[in-house]
Write a protein that holds these residues in place. Structure first.
Motif, PDB file in Angstrom:
ATOM      1  N   THR A 221     135.796  34.062  34.248  1.00 34.73           N
ATOM      2  CA  THR A 221     136.266  34.312  32.882  1.00 34.73           C
ATOM      3  C   THR A 221     137.027  33.119  32.343  1.00 34.73           C
ATOM      4  O   THR A 221     136.834  32.700  31.190  1.00 34.73           O
ATOM      5  N   PHE A 253     141.209  38.297  27.953  1.00 31.86           N
ATOM      6  CA  PHE A 253     140.520  37.793  29.143  1.00 31.86           C
ATOM      7  C   PHE A 253     140.173  38.941  30.082  1.00 31.86           C
ATOM      8  O   PHE A 253     139.066  39.002  30.641  1.00 31.86           O
ATOM      9  N   ASN A 256     137.253  41.064  29.151  1.00 29.60           N
ATOM     10  CA  ASN A 256     135.975  40.396  29.415  1.00 29.60           C
ATOM     11  C   ASN A 256     135.692  40.205  30.890  1.00 29.60           C
ATOM     12  O   ASN A 256     134.620  39.703  31.250  1.00 29.60           O
ATOM     13  N   CYS A 257     136.629  40.609  31.738  1.00 26.72           N
ATOM     14  CA  CYS A 257     136.468  40.409  33.179  1.00 26.72           C
ATOM     15  C   CYS A 257     135.842  41.649  33.797  1.00 26.72           C
ATOM     16  O   CYS A 257     136.337  42.765  33.609  1.00 26.72           O
TER      17      CYS A 257
END
Length: 281
Positions: A221, A253, A256-257
């Motif tokens: 990421t 973040f 999106n991980c």
């Protein structure tokens, strides 16, 4: 340092003791504390001490309400700043950033509660403590003073950004702080250098490899984001600016991980007025 890891115990399963809480609430709180830390130019060690105090305190409690989290978090940061900072912010400044959710008396009362619950055990070796050791061992030359930092500030802040992101995930508490720091370090160094670093900590590749694999999605990421840059802070010397805690959009973040406990949910905390310090404190 190794003996301290036996004394200071953390465990992600404390969340099972708090039926009204979710791992995402912890992530939101820690993200907010990192933001407050940057506003007041607090050191990375201060922020990580606050995280440790929060997690170990929650391990001693039962069924804490989510409305109490912000007060626990800001009080943990208040305690940590008095331990680590030469000039810690005043208690009124910590109350200020809660935007009226907590006052100075709330923080004082909660400070005593936390200190008693932790039995005044307030000096763990954090992941930042271990990372500095690893970085210094890797950079050390025979003719240089070991107590004077020799490592690259630019590389250091990249590793700390990975640590920050991983620390916000409650699954990080599955690992010791020494292993967390070593695993983050592995993502920025060759294995040959890591072997030399391990000689200082007693760690082996077998004890760290699982954490390295767990960190891979977080590292992937971060690779898609711009590299962090050293920031300049008023009254902070150039050689010390890498030690000041910084904040980026960590919650984005985490969303999106893969497998992150954080999803796109509205914040449960009152956001701090953290664009600037209060003028009258």
């Amino acid at each position: 340092m190794l003996n301290k890891e036996l004394k200071y115990v953390h465990d992600k399963n404390y969340m099972q003791r708090h039926h009204k809480l979710q791992p995402s609430m912890r992530a939101i709180l820690l993200d907010w504390l990192l933001e407050v830390s940057e506003v007041y130019c607090l050191h990375r060690q201060t922020a990580y001490l606050a995280q440790d105090f929060f997690d170990r305190f929650m391990l001693t409690q039962e069924d804490v309400n989510k409305d109490y989290l912000q007060l626990i978090g800001i009080t943990a940061l208040f305690i940590a700043s008095k331990i680590e900072e030469i000039y810690p912010p005043k208690i009124g400044e910590f109350a200020y950033v809660t935007d009226g959710a907590c006052d100075s008396w709330d923080i004082r009362r909660t400070e005593l509660h936390i200190l008693k619950a932790l039995d005044w055990n307030l000096c763990p070796e954090t992941p930042i403590s271990w990372l500095k050791l690893y970085a210094q061992v890797e950079a050390q030359k025979d003719d240089e003073n070991f107590l004077v930092p020799q490592f690259s500030q630019e590389m250091y802040i990249q590793i700390t950004q990975l640590l920050d992101l991983c620390m916000m995930d409650i699954r990080s508490l599955d690992f010791s702080y020494s292993v967390l720091a070593a695993a983050a370090f592995c993502h920025f160094s060759t294995f040959d250098i890591i072997l030399r670093v391990y000689n200082a900590s007693g760690l082996t590749w077998e004890s760290v490899s699982e954490c390295v694999r767990w960190m891979n999605p977080f590292m992937d990421t971060l690779r898609s984001e711009a590299k962090p840059e050293l920031k300049t802070f008023a009254k902070v010397k150039t050689e010390d600016r890498h030690n000041i805690q910084t904040h980026v959009t960590y919650l984005d973040f985490l969303v999106n991980c893969p497998l992150s406990p954080v999803v796109a949910v509205p914040p449960v905390l009152t956001p701090p007025s953290s664009t600037e310090k209060p003028a009258n404190h």
